[in-house]
Design an enzyme around this catalytic site. Structure first.
Site, mmCIF file in Angstrom:
data_model
loop_
_atom_site.group_PDB
_atom_site.id
_atom_site.type_symbol
_atom_site.label_atom_id
_atom_site.label_comp_id
_atom_site.label_asym_id
_atom_site.label_seq_id
_atom_site.Cartn_x
_atom_site.Cartn_y
_atom_site.Cartn_z
ATOM 1 N N ASP A 73 0.837 -1.199 0.000
ATOM 2 C CA ASP A 73 0.000 0.000 0.000
ATOM 3 C C ASP A 73 0.873 1.250 0.000
ATOM 4 O O ASP A 73 0.497 2.289 0.542
ATOM 5 C CB ASP A 73 -0.923 -0.012 1.226
ATOM 6 C CG ASP A 73 -2.039 1.014 1.111
ATOM 7 O OD1 ASP A 73 -2.602 1.406 2.162
ATOM 8 O OD2 ASP A 73 -2.337 1.448 -0.023
ATOM 9 N N GLU A 116 -11.223 4.383 -1.569
ATOM 10 C CA GLU A 116 -11.691 4.735 -0.219
ATOM 11 C C GLU A 116 -12.545 6.009 -0.210
ATOM 12 O O GLU A 116 -12.207 7.019 -0.804
ATOM 13 C CB GLU A 116 -10.499 4.907 0.741
ATOM 14 C CG GLU A 116 -9.364 5.762 0.245
ATOM 15 C CD GLU A 116 -8.273 4.960 -0.405
ATOM 16 O OE1 GLU A 116 -8.553 3.881 -0.971
ATOM 17 O OE2 GLU A 116 -7.125 5.396 -0.393
HETATM 18 C C1 LIG Z 1 9.021 4.076 -1.147
HETATM 19 C C2 LIG Z 1 8.215 3.906 0.090
HETATM 20 C C3 LIG Z 1 6.969 4.494 0.244
HETATM 21 C C4 LIG Z 1 6.271 4.300 1.416
HETATM 22 C C5 LIG Z 1 4.974 4.904 1.674
HETATM 23 N N1 LIG Z 1 4.599 5.292 2.888
HETATM 24 N N2 LIG Z 1 3.355 5.771 2.771
HETATM 25 C C6 LIG Z 1 2.971 5.671 1.482
HETATM 26 C C7 LIG Z 1 1.634 6.062 0.969
HETATM 27 C C8 LIG Z 1 1.373 5.512 -0.415
HETATM 28 N N3 LIG Z 1 -0.066 5.452 -0.734
HETATM 29 C C9 LIG Z 1 -0.581 6.215 -1.705
HETATM 30 O O1 LIG Z 1 0.125 7.010 -2.326
HETATM 31 C C10 LIG Z 1 -2.051 6.164 -1.981
HETATM 32 C C11 LIG Z 1 -2.624 7.175 -2.776
HETATM 33 C C12 LIG Z 1 -4.002 7.171 -3.036
HETATM 34 C C13 LIG Z 1 -4.613 8.227 -3.880
HETATM 35 C C14 LIG Z 1 -4.088 9.517 -3.882
HETATM 36 C C15 LIG Z 1 -4.669 10.501 -4.676
HETATM 37 C C16 LIG Z 1 -5.793 10.198 -5.456
HETATM 38 F F1 LIG Z 1 -6.376 11.152 -6.195
HETATM 39 C C17 LIG Z 1 -6.316 8.923 -5.455
HETATM 40 C C18 LIG Z 1 -5.726 7.933 -4.680
HETATM 41 C C19 LIG Z 1 -4.824 6.168 -2.502
HETATM 42 C C20 LIG Z 1 -4.251 5.169 -1.718
HETATM 43 O O2 LIG Z 1 -5.035 4.169 -1.192
HETATM 44 C C21 LIG Z 1 -2.879 5.147 -1.470
HETATM 45 O O3 LIG Z 1 -2.380 4.112 -0.724
HETATM 46 N N4 LIG Z 1 3.996 5.147 0.774
HETATM 47 C C22 LIG Z 1 6.840 3.515 2.402
HETATM 48 C C23 LIG Z 1 8.079 2.955 2.183
HETATM 49 N N5 LIG Z 1 8.756 3.149 1.062
HETATM 50 MG MG LIG Z 2 -3.851 2.559 -0.575
#
Ligand SMILES: Cc1cc(-c2n[nH]c(CCNC(=O)c3cc(-c4ccc(F)cc4)cc(O)c3O)n2)ccn1
Ligand SMILES: [Mg+2]
Length: 214
Positions: free
Chosen positions: A141, A199
């Protein structure tokens, strides 16, 4: 300067949830993010699919890539058997700090270890750091363009075993097209798509469950 969205989510938990009650923490976040301000938690619709896959797998060792505010960490940890553990990786220290407080508010701090840093840097250190053999369950995620490289890294580091279940969020929105190609065309995985919605919205999204065949 004003508060951040994660700080406002923590406030909503402290105001509306009951300390030590994970379900009330989940409901408080879902209510806030559906009615006050959207946030990128896996949410209640996809959360029910996560719950059912997790209950089926009943992992002893679980990994989550992408903690954010700890919503799915609470969803996962509340269903783990005694002595089972969740390691969750968050890139953004400010997010990790909020997640730590939300997980503790739910009373699940003994089951969850939050690690700060980039997945690509941390995955190769997991065996030595946590003295673990392999993961039974992985929830992807995090950054969507890291799903493929990190799945390959988990394979190469021997962190997957025959039967490990990978569950990937957002395979439609924002989307992880390369990941879908990778797991669906790979004889080492048995994949299934669970259609749902992004979500707190009506936009199409879904989870991809992939069993590593060894
Ligand atoms: C490189 C690395 C990275 C991590 C890390 N830590 N935290 C995350 C969060 C990442 N999640 C998302 O970006 C995400 C985005 C949306 C979204 C956004 C905008 C929209 F318009 C529509 C949908 C919806 C979701 O459900 C998501 O999960 N990555 C941790 C470790 N190493
Ligand atoms: Mg997500």
């Amino acid at each position: 300067t004003g508060s951040s969205r994660p700080q406002r989510i923590l406030k909503a938990v402290q105001k509306n949830a009951t300390k030590g009650d994970p379900q009330s923490v989940i409901s408080a976040i879902d209510y806030y993010c559906r009615h006050k301000e959207w946030a990128m938690n896996v949410g209640d619709d996809k959360g029910l699919i996560l719950d059912s896959v997790l209950t089926e797998v009943n992992p002893s060792m679980a990994l989550e890539l992408g903690t954010y505010c700890g919503y799915s960490s609470v969803r996962i940890a509340r269903l783990l058997s005694p002595n089972s553990k969740l390691i969750t990786v968050e890139f953004n220290p400010a997010f990790a700090a909020i997640a730590r407080q939300i997980i503790a508010y739910a009373g699940l701090q003994d089951k969850v270890t939050i690690v700060e840093g980039a997945s690509g840097d941390l995955i190769p250190k997991m065996k030595e750091r946590f003295g673990l053999k392999s993961f039974d369950f992985v929830f992807l995620d995090h950054w969507k363009d890291r799903y493929v490289p990190d799945t390959k890294l988990l394979e190469d580091c021997g962190l997957l075993r025959k039967g490990t279940v990978l569950l990937a969020d957002n395979v439609i929105c924002p989307g992880a097209p390369e990941y879908l190609k990778y797991v669906r065309n790979n004889p080492r995985y048995e994949s299934r798509y669970y259609p749902s919605v992004l979500e707190y919205t009506k936009a199409e999204d879904g989870l991809e469950k992939s069993v590593f065949l060894g």
